[in-house]
Design a protein around this motif. Sequence first.
Motif, PDB file in Angstrom:
ATOM      1  N   GLN A  17      18.199 -27.740  23.583  1.00  0.00           N
ATOM      2  CA  GLN A  17      18.759 -27.804  24.844  1.00  0.00           C
ATOM      3  C   GLN A  17      17.654 -28.205  26.040  1.00  0.00           C
ATOM      4  N   PHE A  18      16.622 -27.559  25.952  1.00  0.00           N
ATOM      5  CA  PHE A  18      15.751 -27.960  27.141  1.00  0.00           C
ATOM      6  C   PHE A  18      14.425 -28.510  26.946  1.00  0.00           C
ATOM      7  N   GLY A  19      14.055 -28.586  25.295  1.00  0.00           N
ATOM      8  CA  GLY A  19      12.805 -29.294  25.251  1.00  0.00           C
ATOM      9  C   GLY A  19      11.299 -28.799  25.262  1.00  0.00           C
ATOM     10  N   GLY A  20      11.405 -27.411  25.435  1.00  0.00           N
ATOM     11  CA  GLY A  20      10.066 -26.871  25.588  1.00  0.00           C
ATOM     12  C   GLY A  20      10.006 -25.644  24.212  1.00  0.00           C
ATOM     13  N   ASP A  21       8.940 -24.966  24.433  1.00  0.00           N
ATOM     14  CA  ASP A  21       8.858 -23.528  23.419  1.00  0.00           C
ATOM     15  C   ASP A  21       9.779 -22.592  24.047  1.00  0.00           C
ATOM     16  N   VAL A  22       9.946 -21.531  22.893  1.00  0.00           N
ATOM     17  CA  VAL A  22      11.090 -20.531  23.358  1.00  0.00           C
ATOM     18  C   VAL A  22       9.947 -19.292  22.830  1.00  0.00           C
ATOM     19  N   LEU A  23       9.986 -18.310  23.729  1.00  0.00           N
ATOM     20  CA  LEU A  23       9.515 -16.947  23.417  1.00  0.00           C
ATOM     21  C   LEU A  23      10.716 -15.992  23.507  1.00  0.00           C
ATOM     22  N   VAL A  24      11.028 -15.376  22.452  1.00  0.00           N
ATOM     23  CA  VAL A  24      12.167 -14.274  22.374  1.00  0.00           C
ATOM     24  C   VAL A  24      11.815 -12.946  22.414  1.00  0.00           C
ATOM     25  N   THR A  25      12.066 -12.370  23.528  1.00  0.00           N
ATOM     26  CA  THR A  25      11.694 -10.626  23.702  1.00  0.00           C
ATOM     27  C   THR A  25      12.808 -10.344  22.896  1.00  0.00           C
ATOM     28  N   ARG A  26      12.287  -8.897  22.064  1.00  0.00           N
ATOM     29  CA  ARG A  26      13.278  -8.477  21.022  1.00  0.00           C
ATOM     30  C   ARG A  26      13.219  -6.992  20.885  1.00  0.00           C
ATOM     31  N   SER A  27      12.951  -6.445  22.266  1.00  0.00           N
ATOM     32  CA  SER A  27      12.834  -4.903  22.377  1.00  0.00           C
ATOM     33  C   SER A  27      12.038  -4.265  21.040  1.00  0.00           C
ATOM     34  N   GLU A  28      12.607  -3.454  20.526  1.00  0.00           N
ATOM     35  CA  GLU A  28      11.742  -2.649  19.486  1.00  0.00           C
ATOM     36  C   GLU A  28      11.128  -3.558  18.431  1.00  0.00           C
ATOM     37  N   ASP A  29      11.802  -4.809  18.432  1.00  0.00           N
ATOM     38  CA  ASP A  29      11.263  -5.585  17.199  1.00  0.00           C
ATOM     39  C   ASP A  29      10.234  -6.700  17.694  1.00  0.00           C
ATOM     40  N   GLY A  30       9.683  -6.463  18.830  1.00  0.00           N
ATOM     41  CA  GLY A  30       8.571  -7.170  19.360  1.00  0.00           C
ATOM     42  C   GLY A  30       9.195  -8.575  19.833  1.00  0.00           C
ATOM     43  N   MET A  31       8.266  -9.846  19.565  1.00  0.00           N
ATOM     44  CA  MET A  31       8.636 -10.880  20.173  1.00  0.00           C
ATOM     45  C   MET A  31       8.514 -11.923  18.944  1.00  0.00           C
ATOM     46  N   THR A  32       9.179 -13.059  19.420  1.00  0.00           N
ATOM     47  CA  THR A  32       9.309 -14.273  18.175  1.00  0.00           C
ATOM     48  C   THR A  32       8.891 -15.759  18.981  1.00  0.00           C
ATOM     49  N   LEU A  33       8.050 -16.225  18.765  1.00  0.00           N
ATOM     50  CA  LEU A  33       7.649 -17.470  19.486  1.00  0.00           C
ATOM     51  C   LEU A  33       7.847 -18.501  18.804  1.00  0.00           C
ATOM     52  N   CYS A  34       8.641 -19.484  19.163  1.00  0.00           N
ATOM     53  CA  CYS A  34       9.283 -20.843  18.235  1.00  0.00           C
ATOM     54  C   CYS A  34       8.598 -22.076  19.225  1.00  0.00           C
ATOM     55  N   SER A  35       7.835 -22.659  18.558  1.00  0.00           N
ATOM     56  CA  SER A  35       7.401 -23.536  19.468  1.00  0.00           C
ATOM     57  C   SER A  35       8.069 -25.079  18.685  1.00  0.00           C
ATOM     58  N   LYS A  36       8.023 -26.007  19.859  1.00  0.00           N
ATOM     59  CA  LYS A  36       8.598 -27.276  19.587  1.00  0.00           C
ATOM     60  C   LYS A  36       8.089 -28.028  18.509  1.00  0.00           C
ATOM     61  N   ASP A  37       6.805 -27.861  18.106  1.00  0.00           N
ATOM     62  CA  ASP A  37       6.296 -28.564  16.981  1.00  0.00           C
ATOM     63  C   ASP A  37       6.523 -27.904  15.649  1.00  0.00           C
ATOM     64  N   GLY A  38       7.310 -26.876  15.617  1.00  0.00           N
ATOM     65  CA  GLY A  38       7.885 -26.244  14.501  1.00  0.00           C
ATOM     66  C   GLY A  38       7.134 -24.989  13.888  1.00  0.00           C
ATOM     67  N   ARG A  39       6.252 -24.715  14.519  1.00  0.00           N
ATOM     68  CA  ARG A  39       5.641 -23.253  14.320  1.00  0.00           C
ATOM     69  C   ARG A  39       6.601 -22.266  14.774  1.00  0.00           C
ATOM     70  N   THR A  40       6.413 -21.029  13.990  1.00  0.00           N
ATOM     71  CA  THR A  40       6.947 -19.639  14.503  1.00  0.00           C
ATOM     72  C   THR A  40       5.920 -18.545  14.261  1.00  0.00           C
ATOM     73  N   THR A  41       5.849 -17.749  15.319  1.00  0.00           N
ATOM     74  CA  THR A  41       4.754 -16.716  15.208  1.00  0.00           C
ATOM     75  C   THR A  41       5.744 -15.117  15.803  1.00  0.00           C
ATOM     76  N   HIS A  42       5.627 -14.311  14.954  1.00  0.00           N
ATOM     77  CA  HIS A  42       6.117 -12.899  15.064  1.00  0.00           C
ATOM     78  C   HIS A  42       5.164 -12.167  15.684  1.00  0.00           C
ATOM     79  N   ALA A  43       5.576 -11.467  16.758  1.00  0.00           N
ATOM     80  CA  ALA A  43       4.394 -10.499  17.172  1.00  0.00           C
ATOM     81  C   ALA A  43       5.107  -9.188  17.211  1.00  0.00           C
ATOM     82  N   ARG A  44       4.907  -8.242  16.350  1.00  0.00           N
ATOM     83  CA  ARG A  44       5.386  -7.023  16.197  1.00  0.00           C
ATOM     84  C   ARG A  44       4.941  -5.857  17.432  1.00  0.00           C
ATOM     85  N   THR A  45       5.788  -5.227  17.999  1.00  0.00           N
ATOM     86  CA  THR A  45       5.378  -4.302  18.986  1.00  0.00           C
ATOM     87  C   THR A  45       4.932  -2.800  18.459  1.00  0.00           C
TER      88      THR A  45
END
Length: 477
Positions: free
Chosen positions: A226-254
Motif C-alpha cells: 500500500q505505501f512502499g516502506g517497512d512495517v513494524l507491527v506492535t503486538r502487545s504481549e507477543d512483542g513486535m514483528t518487523l517486515c522489511s520491503k526487501d523481504g526480511r522478517t524479524t520477530h522481537a519477543r517482549t
Amino acid sequence: MIDNFDFGRIAIIGDLILDCYINGSVERISPEAPVPVLVRANHTTVPGGAANVAMNAATLGCQVSLVGLVGDDDSATALCNALKALPNINTDGIITDPTRPTITKTRVLSGRQQLVRIDDEKTSQVAESAQNALIVSARKAIQNADVVVCSDYAKGVLSPPVLQAIFAEAQSRAIPVIVDPKQLDFRAYRGATLLTPNRGELKASTNLPVKTDAEIEYAARNAIEQFGGDVLVTRSEDGMTLCSKDGRTTHARTHKSEVYDVSGAGDTVVATVASVLSANQDLETAIIIATNAASIAVGKLGTATVSRAELSQSLLADMQESGATLSLDRAQHVVENWRHHGARIVFTNGCFDLLHPGHVALLKDAAQQGDKLVVALNSDASVMRLKGPTRPLQDQAARATVMGALRYVDLVVIFDEDTPLQTIKALRPDIIVKGSDYTEDSVVGGDFVKSYGGSVYLSELISGRSTTSIVHKMAKK
C-alpha cells in the motif's frame, strides 16, 4: 550499551493531547442514579499523543522539535508548561488555533480501575491558515532533524497536504520518516520509511487476520504494497514483528511483565525506535531496545515516559542472564539483545548426562571462540531415543542446573527433537562448536550457519573421557 549512544535530533509532528487523570476512591453508589460516587484525591495532567512521543524521546536524550496544534485555552498552557520542563524540547513549532480546543482526554480512576474517560476535541478539518502554518513549522523542524516522526491520532493535524509536505521535505534531505498510523488506507502514508501499526490497525487496513506470526507477516506484506516502506507491527504481549520491503522478517519477543496500563505504549515504541535510529544504530537494534521500553511503559499507570536509566537497566538484565535455562522464545530474545550489543554467539549441544573433564574442556574451548556460549541440551525424551531406555542417568532439570553453573556457559536451552537444527535456526549463532570426532560436513546445522557467514569449529577431545565409558566402568564394580 544505550548509555554510550549519542542521540541526535528528531522532528515530531502530529496531534498534541493533554492527558488528565482524576484519582480518588469509591465507597458508595449515588442515591441519584446507579453510578459510583468518587471522592477526588488528586488531579494530574501529562502530555499525550505526539507530545508524549516528544517527552519519551527527550527523556532518552534526543533534541526534539515538536510541531502540532493547540487551542487558546488553559489546557494549552498546561501542556506547553509540561513540555518546557524538558529543555531539549523545542516548542516553537506549536501552532495556536483559537477556533479549536486543545485535545484533552480526562480519565477518572479509583485506584487502578478506570471508571470513565471524557474527551474534549474537535476533529473536523483544520482551517487552511492553520494548516499552512503547520506546513511551515514542519519544514523548519525537518531541516535540523536526523529522524522525522509523524504521530497520527486522526485528530486533523496530519492532513494530506501536511503529510505530503513532510514526505517531500524529508525525502529531499534523505531523512527517514516514521509514522504511527491511524488512517485506514495506508496509501495516505506513501513516502514514509516505516509504519508502526498495532495489530488492530493492521487488521483494519488490510482486512486480514493478524493472530499468528504467519498471518502478521502476510498482512504486513499487504501493507507494504500500500505505501512502499517497512512495517513494524506492535503486538502487545507477543512483542513486535518487523517486515522489511526487501523481504526480511524479524520477530522481537517482549518481556512478560505485569500490565497496568497500555495507554501511551505505542508512543514509547515509536519514540524509542526514532531515538535509537538518530544515534546511527540499525533498525533491528532499535526494535530490540524498543521491546524493552514498551515492557517498562505498560508496567506504569497512565501515560508515562521511560528513562534512559530504566531502559539501560532492563537491557543490562538481558545481557546478564548468565547460566539461565530459558525457553526457546525467551532465548531468542536474549540472544538478539546480545547480538545487537556486538556479542558473537557460540553454540554447542549434547546430552551432557554425566559431566566429566572432557565436557569441561570442550565448553571452555567453545567459550573462547566468541563472547556468549549457548548450550542446547537434549531433553530426557530425546536422550532416551538416542541412547536407549536406561538413559539419561540424570533428568533434564538436573543436567541443566549443572550446566548452567559452569562459568563458561551463558545460556542453556533444552530441545526435544533428535537434532538441534530447529534451535540453531531460531538462535542463528555465529559459531557452532563440536568435538573433533565429527567432521565439519557432518555437524548438524553447519551448512545453515555458514550460509549467512557463520562457521563451524571442531574442538580437540580429551581421549578416554565419555559418559558411556564411565557408565561401563561403574557397571563392572
